[in-house]
Design a protein around this motif. Structure first.
Motif, PDB file in Angstrom:
ATOM      1  N   UNK A 292       6.324   3.731   1.742  1.00 54.06           N
ATOM      2  CA  UNK A 292       5.022   4.071   1.175  1.00 54.06           C
ATOM      3  C   UNK A 292       3.936   3.198   1.786  1.00 54.06           C
ATOM      4  N   UNK A 293       4.244   1.923   1.974  1.00 54.33           N
ATOM      5  CA  UNK A 293       3.295   1.004   2.594  1.00 54.33           C
ATOM      6  C   UNK A 293       2.922   1.404   4.006  1.00 54.33           C
ATOM      7  N   UNK A 294       3.898   1.944   4.739  1.00 50.93           N
ATOM      8  CA  UNK A 294       3.583   2.420   6.093  1.00 50.93           C
ATOM      9  C   UNK A 294       2.503   3.500   6.023  1.00 50.93           C
ATOM     10  N   UNK A 295       2.690   4.449   5.089  1.00 52.65           N
ATOM     11  CA  UNK A 295       1.723   5.528   4.962  1.00 52.65           C
ATOM     12  C   UNK A 295       0.359   5.026   4.528  1.00 52.65           C
ATOM     13  N   UNK A 296       0.333   4.150   3.533  1.00 50.97           N
ATOM     14  CA  UNK A 296      -0.931   3.590   3.050  1.00 50.97           C
ATOM     15  C   UNK A 296      -1.641   2.845   4.175  1.00 50.97           C
ATOM     16  N   UNK A 297      -0.876   2.084   4.953  1.00 48.95           N
ATOM     17  CA  UNK A 297      -1.457   1.319   6.047  1.00 48.95           C
ATOM     18  C   UNK A 297      -2.114   2.223   7.073  1.00 48.95           C
ATOM     19  N   UNK A 298      -1.419   3.291   7.475  1.00 43.57           N
ATOM     20  CA  UNK A 298      -1.994   4.199   8.467  1.00 43.57           C
ATOM     21  C   UNK A 298      -3.242   4.893   7.936  1.00 43.57           C
ATOM     22  N   UNK A 299      -3.237   5.240   6.651  1.00 42.94           N
ATOM     23  CA  UNK A 299      -4.440   5.838   6.065  1.00 42.94           C
ATOM     24  C   UNK A 299      -5.617   4.869   6.194  1.00 42.94           C
ATOM     25  N   UNK A 300      -5.386   3.603   5.867  1.00 43.48           N
ATOM     26  CA  UNK A 300      -6.479   2.630   5.940  1.00 43.48           C
ATOM     27  C   UNK A 300      -6.912   2.399   7.381  1.00 43.48           C
ATOM     28  N   UNK A 301      -5.965   2.360   8.305  1.00 40.98           N
ATOM     29  CA  UNK A 301      -6.316   2.134   9.713  1.00 40.98           C
ATOM     30  C   UNK A 301      -7.155   3.286  10.268  1.00 40.98           C
ATOM     31  N   UNK A 302      -6.773   4.503   9.937  1.00 35.96           N
ATOM     32  CA  UNK A 302      -7.524   5.662  10.434  1.00 35.96           C
ATOM     33  C   UNK A 302      -8.912   5.709   9.801  1.00 35.96           C
ATOM     34  N   UNK A 326      -3.427   2.145  -3.603  1.00 29.19           N
ATOM     35  CA  UNK A 326      -3.363   0.686  -3.547  1.00 29.19           C
ATOM     36  C   UNK A 326      -3.212   0.092  -4.944  1.00 29.19           C
ATOM     37  N   UNK A 327      -4.045   0.545  -5.885  1.00 23.52           N
ATOM     38  CA  UNK A 327      -3.976   0.006  -7.235  1.00 23.52           C
ATOM     39  C   UNK A 327      -2.666   0.313  -7.928  1.00 23.52           C
ATOM     40  N   UNK A 328      -2.195   1.546  -7.776  1.00 20.72           N
ATOM     41  CA  UNK A 328      -0.954   1.979  -8.421  1.00 20.72           C
ATOM     42  C   UNK A 328       0.236   1.164  -7.931  1.00 20.72           C
ATOM     43  N   UNK A 329       0.369   1.025  -6.630  1.00 23.62           N
ATOM     44  CA  UNK A 329       1.548   0.341  -6.087  1.00 23.62           C
ATOM     45  C   UNK A 329       1.429  -1.173  -6.188  1.00 23.62           C
ATOM     46  N   UNK A 330       0.200  -1.694  -6.115  1.00 22.26           N
ATOM     47  CA  UNK A 330       0.024  -3.138  -6.283  1.00 22.26           C
ATOM     48  C   UNK A 330       0.486  -3.590  -7.661  1.00 22.26           C
ATOM     49  N   UNK A 331       0.205  -2.795  -8.675  1.00 21.53           N
ATOM     50  CA  UNK A 331       0.589  -3.147 -10.045  1.00 21.53           C
ATOM     51  C   UNK A 331       2.094  -3.366 -10.157  1.00 21.53           C
ATOM     52  N   UNK A 332       2.850  -2.461  -9.580  1.00 17.02           N
ATOM     53  CA  UNK A 332       4.317  -2.594  -9.680  1.00 17.02           C
ATOM     54  C   UNK A 332       4.859  -3.594  -8.667  1.00 17.02           C
ATOM     55  N   UNK A 333       4.193  -3.733  -7.533  1.00 15.94           N
ATOM     56  CA  UNK A 333       4.604  -4.761  -6.572  1.00 15.94           C
ATOM     57  C   UNK A 333       4.446  -6.153  -7.172  1.00 15.94           C
ATOM     58  N   UNK A 334       3.455  -6.313  -8.033  1.00 19.33           N
ATOM     59  CA  UNK A 334       3.224  -7.600  -8.693  1.00 19.33           C
ATOM     60  C   UNK A 334       4.246  -7.890  -9.785  1.00 19.33           C
ATOM     61  N   UNK A 335       5.067  -6.891 -10.129  1.00 15.07           N
ATOM     62  CA  UNK A 335       6.157  -7.153 -11.048  1.00 15.07           C
ATOM     63  C   UNK A 335       6.167  -6.369 -12.336  1.00 15.07           C
ATOM     64  N   UNK A 336       5.132  -5.560 -12.598  1.00 15.46           N
ATOM     65  CA  UNK A 336       5.134  -4.781 -13.833  1.00 15.46           C
ATOM     66  C   UNK A 336       6.319  -3.813 -13.834  1.00 15.46           C
ATOM     67  N   UNK A 353       2.548  -6.202   4.218  1.00 19.24           N
ATOM     68  CA  UNK A 353       1.189  -6.752   4.415  1.00 19.24           C
ATOM     69  C   UNK A 353       0.180  -5.669   4.746  1.00 19.24           C
ATOM     70  N   UNK A 354       0.003  -4.705   3.826  1.00 16.73           N
ATOM     71  CA  UNK A 354      -0.730  -3.484   4.163  1.00 16.73           C
ATOM     72  C   UNK A 354      -1.990  -3.258   3.333  1.00 16.73           C
ATOM     73  N   UNK A 355      -2.395  -4.223   2.506  1.00  9.73           N
ATOM     74  CA  UNK A 355      -3.494  -3.973   1.575  1.00  9.73           C
ATOM     75  C   UNK A 355      -4.852  -4.454   2.077  1.00  9.73           C
ATOM     76  N   UNK A 356      -4.869  -5.337   3.050  1.00  7.98           N
ATOM     77  CA  UNK A 356      -6.096  -6.047   3.413  1.00  7.98           C
ATOM     78  C   UNK A 356      -7.212  -5.117   3.914  1.00  7.98           C
ATOM     79  N   UNK A 357      -6.888  -4.174   4.780  1.00 10.07           N
ATOM     80  CA  UNK A 357      -7.918  -3.317   5.380  1.00 10.07           C
ATOM     81  C   UNK A 357      -8.567  -2.420   4.328  1.00 10.07           C
TER      82      UNK A 357
END
Length: 402
Positions: A292-302, A326-336, A353-357
């Motif tokens: 999922x992060x790969x997809x999110x990253x490419x969306x942000x890069x494009x 980003x918000x949805x997956x960050x919440x669960x990545x943080x441990x919820x 490491x895909x959230x910065x852009x």
């Protein structure tokens, strides 16, 4: 030849023709009907994911010793990709099976491409010519040899490596004045070996096509190929709408027409068995967060490349889908803990490491509050590389308003 007998058009007939023409035009343009995604009249360089303004912002921060840019730069310089003694390992044929098995040149190609980009950044920030020359050496080594990508992962592999090469090339060509004798050969490599493999997209999991379109768009910018840019951008818009769900999409997610996902049963299966659809959910959420992060990253890069080229996708559904994902997956990545309706109550974390852009574009530039994404992004700084196609985004995009 004109018809011999021509009936005069009535007002009603003319109106009907105009209505049909408008409908057809709308269908052809969907989902980019606002043309916010069209190729620019003149391409901006450097203009793939990172602009000169962004590079200058970071350089000023580094010259001042400011954080988090200093720690991000130190991390990059200390790693294997910035090694001035790196020896490129090109192959005529890169063969990559599923999960890179077999792996005949797959890792070497991806990592040499990341290294070329890393040295290009190091050149810009330090003005040490050795880094520019090393970036050129890596690009030249591959452009002299590679002819093809084969086996089942060929499209994805080409997308991964093809996403990094133009980022390196853009910085070198447009900021280094020491010369690049084999630039034309490198262009030919991108045109003949990489672009044909990615430009027509994929009906595999969504991260494949998103990564492939990232490569196609980056290559199109470097080649100044407006037709390929527009073709790739249209596929990107359709795939993004089918990759991240918004409640406004309706009861079911949007689909890519060529996949013929024409029943609820087919869609649920394609969405990894997930049958409850909520805003921010991704087609691969219940597979794992890594893909999922790969997809999110490419969306942000494009979206970032498009912004640099003068077309703001962050203000369209692309930006909204990116923000929600980003918000949805960050919440669960943080441990919820996930609820029982989400992936059977269990998710496989590892967003990467895909959230910065995306966070910088939506929060720093557009002023949108993103509590969970902010917490995760700051927690992960300095963001490094995923060793595939993501690299050094705290360095290039953290708090960067340019």
């Amino acid at each position: 030849m004109q018809p011999r007998h021509r009936r005069p058009r009535t007002a009603l007939f003319s109106a009907l023709v105009a209505s049909v023409a408008a409908l057809v035009a709308g269908l052809i343009a969907w989902p980019g009907a606002d043309r916010a995604d069209a190729a620019p009249a003149v391409f901006v360089h450097p203009g793939v994911t990172v602009s000169k303004g962004q590079l200058d912002f970071t350089k000023a921060k580094l010259d001042a010793g400011a954080q988090p840019w200093k720690s991000a730069f130190d991390q990059m310089k200390a790693g294997k990709y910035a090694d001035l003694n790196r020896t490129p390992k090109p192959r005529a044929t890169v063969e990559c099976g599923s999960y890179s098995n077999p792996n005949y040149g797959c890792t070497d190609e991806r990592e040499d491409a990341i290294a070329a980009y890393t040295h290009a950044l190091a050149w810009y920030f330090t003005r040490d010519e050795r880094h520019a020359k090393k970036s050129i050496q890596l690009m030249d080594a591959w452009s002299a040899v590679i002819q093809d990508h084969t086996n089942s992962n060929a499209p994805l592999q080409t997308g991964w490596a093809g996403s990094s090469w133009p980022k390196a090339a853009e910085i070198i060509k447009y900021t280094y004045t020491g010369g690049w004798a084999n630039e034309g050969r490198f262009r030919t490599m991108l045109r003949n070996v990489y672009l044909p493999e990615v430009i027509n997209g994929s009906n595999s999991n969504g991260n494949w096509e998103l990564t492939m379109m990232e490569a196609a768009i980056g290559i199109s910018v470097f080649l100044e190929d407006k037709a390929s840019y527009d073709k790739a951008m249209a596929k990107f818009r359709t795939r993004t709408a089918a990759y991240i769900y918004l409640s406004s999409d309706g009861a079911l997610p949007k689909t890519v027409p060529s996949q013929n996902l024409d029943t609820r049963e087919k869609i649920v299966k394609y969405w990894q068995g997930q049958s409850t659809f909520v805003t921010g959910l991704s087609q691969e959420t219940c597979r794992d967060f890594t893909h999922t992060g790969y997809g999110i990253s490419s969306i942000s890069h494009i979206a970032e490349t498009s912004r640099i080229q003068g077309q703001d996708l962050y203000g369209t559904d692309v930006g909204e889908r990116l923000r929600q994902a980003l918000g949805f997956h960050s919440k669960y990545q943080l441990g919820e803990a996930p609820p029982s309706w989400l992936c059977g109550g269990s998710v496989e974390r590892g967003l990467g490491p895909v959230t910065e852009v995306g966070y910088n574009a939506l929060h720093t530039r557009r002023g949108i509050a993103m509590t969970n994404t902010q917490k995760l992004t700051e927690q992960q700084r300095p963001a490094g590389s995923n060793n595939l196609f993501v690299a050094w985004e705290t360095l290039t995009h953290a708090e960067n308003p340019s």
